[in-house]
Design a protein around this motif. Sequence first.
Motif, mmCIF file in Angstrom:
data_model
loop_
_atom_site.group_PDB
_atom_site.id
_atom_site.type_symbol
_atom_site.label_atom_id
_atom_site.label_comp_id
_atom_site.label_asym_id
_atom_site.label_seq_id
_atom_site.Cartn_x
_atom_site.Cartn_y
_atom_site.Cartn_z
ATOM 1 N N GLY A 64 -6.982 7.302 -0.974
ATOM 2 C CA GLY A 64 -6.486 8.587 -0.516
ATOM 3 C C GLY A 64 -7.273 9.192 0.623
ATOM 4 N N ALA A 65 -8.361 8.549 1.029
ATOM 5 C CA ALA A 65 -9.168 9.085 2.136
ATOM 6 C C ALA A 65 -8.381 9.022 3.439
ATOM 7 N N ARG A 66 -8.626 10.015 4.324
ATOM 8 C CA ARG A 66 -7.962 10.051 5.638
ATOM 9 C C ARG A 66 -8.888 9.584 6.752
ATOM 10 N N GLU A 348 -11.201 -0.510 7.223
ATOM 11 C CA GLU A 348 -10.005 -0.800 6.445
ATOM 12 C C GLU A 348 -9.954 0.028 5.172
ATOM 13 N N ALA A 349 -8.760 0.531 4.872
ATOM 14 C CA ALA A 349 -8.560 1.387 3.702
ATOM 15 C C ALA A 349 -8.679 0.575 2.416
ATOM 16 N N ALA A 350 -8.635 1.304 1.283
ATOM 17 C CA ALA A 350 -8.728 0.649 -0.013
ATOM 18 C C ALA A 350 -7.581 -0.328 -0.196
ATOM 19 N N GLU A 351 -7.783 -1.338 -1.039
ATOM 20 C CA GLU A 351 -6.787 -2.381 -1.223
ATOM 21 C C GLU A 351 -5.452 -1.828 -1.731
ATOM 22 N N ASP A 352 -5.466 -0.689 -2.376
ATOM 23 C CA ASP A 352 -4.213 -0.091 -2.859
ATOM 24 C C ASP A 352 -3.265 0.216 -1.706
ATOM 25 N N HIS A 353 -3.799 0.372 -0.504
ATOM 26 C CA HIS A 353 -2.961 0.721 0.643
ATOM 27 C C HIS A 353 -2.392 -0.498 1.363
ATOM 28 N N LEU A 354 -2.785 -1.692 0.936
ATOM 29 C CA LEU A 354 -2.376 -2.888 1.649
ATOM 30 C C LEU A 354 -1.004 -3.368 1.196
ATOM 31 N N ALA A 357 4.675 -4.475 3.519
ATOM 32 C CA ALA A 357 5.561 -3.937 4.551
ATOM 33 C C ALA A 357 4.782 -3.151 5.602
ATOM 34 N N ALA A 358 3.693 -2.530 5.196
ATOM 35 C CA ALA A 358 2.932 -1.679 6.107
ATOM 36 C C ALA A 358 1.832 -2.432 6.837
ATOM 37 N N GLY A 359 1.423 -3.601 6.320
ATOM 38 C CA GLY A 359 0.315 -4.338 6.917
ATOM 39 C C GLY A 359 -1.018 -3.715 6.552
ATOM 40 N N ARG A 360 -2.062 -4.159 7.225
ATOM 41 C CA ARG A 360 -3.393 -3.656 6.926
ATOM 42 C C ARG A 360 -3.546 -2.257 7.524
ATOM 43 N N ARG A 361 -4.113 -1.339 6.739
ATOM 44 C CA ARG A 361 -4.242 0.062 7.136
ATOM 45 C C ARG A 361 -5.704 0.383 7.401
ATOM 46 N N PHE A 362 -5.984 1.068 8.526
ATOM 47 C CA PHE A 362 -7.348 1.378 8.930
ATOM 48 C C PHE A 362 -7.542 2.886 9.056
ATOM 49 N N LEU A 363 -8.741 3.334 8.651
ATOM 50 C CA LEU A 363 -9.100 4.749 8.728
ATOM 51 C C LEU A 363 -10.115 4.950 9.844
#
Length: 383
Positions: A64-66, A348-354, A357-363
């Motif tokens: 949940g971190a931004r 890279e965000a927590a694994e829950d965000h991977l 459909a969205a791909g790898r998510r970075f903060l």
Amino acid sequence: MNTRVAFILSAFFLLLPFSGPSAAPVQAGAAQTPQKLAFHDDGQLFILEDDGTLWKTAGLPSEGARFVTAKPVRKNVKAVAAAGNLFIIDKDNILWGWGKRNRGTLFMNEYALQDIPENRPIRILTDVRTVVPDSFVVFALRNDNTLWAWGNAEDLRGDNLPGVLNRPRRLLDQVHTLINSGCHALALKKDGSLWTWGSNACGGLGDGTFLDRYRPAAIDPNHFGGKRIISLTAFKNENLVLTEDGTLWYWGKEMDMRGWCINLPVYEPRPLSKEGTGKNDLPSFTLPRGADISVLHYEDDTLYSLDTRHILYQSNPEPAEIARHVASFAVYNSRLALLKTDGSVWLEAAEDHLHPAAGRRFLPVVFLRANTTAREAPVPGSK
């Protein structure tokens, strides 16, 4: 790192020049460069800005971190590297370290009474260009291209001496690039020859045997078809080398039981099919077509590659683009940190965000400068 058993063959030795077939020389200007990103074993990310300020994050981002915050640690830093302990090279090319006792990498032993604090690092070696540590052995490459080593793992250290080596010892000359897998080491020399030593579990040394070797020795360049090596990487017992003709070469195998490896044809470098069809128990990694790859990094069955256009890919086994405008990157437990060409850093965000459909998510990493709170700090634009 696995337990190592050292066979004490001699107290002192001379490294003889390799007299086999001549290899293609390494191109000038492609030497191992100072590191800007480094993950510590506890998940902290250390970041080096162009002005020499060293920053560190509080750890990996929570769900949940931004954004992720970082605070300054030191100034006048030129390069950073981390494993069990933290190492920096300052603007005067002096290598310093701090961290835990009992590691053998900070010249302490099991009877050391305290750790080396961050605000009082110890001075280790001068005239250093880059440092490549793991939790047991540290390699330093000096500006004169000599390779130095110390620590408490006799096989990986490369000097064939018993016990903890609590001061740097000169190991090789004319070294261009050094890879430390934590089990064995690879040194690419300026003349293009590739040298290996350490644990040879599952043929990781590429010399056609499964015997551990505690002193560096060159791999026959004929294994690579006489082609110049562009980039190389290793993880545990596995190795990947990219040659100038675009061929990926593989040897070693990551297995827990050495007996399982005996019949596998991976104890010498073998070319991987460019079509991605693995055969004879070889993996089927392929690189993006038309990309001019400059950096390879292999970890946990995933091959990361960065091209000269600053595009980062992952191959597992087919290549897929991760991000653009990437100047450098670091990997920790399959999680990425990216340094972009505009100077921004992304974690890279927590694994829950991977989600697929969205791909790898970075903060974005927010640098907390003087008199600035996380709430007030500007957050870089989106990836």
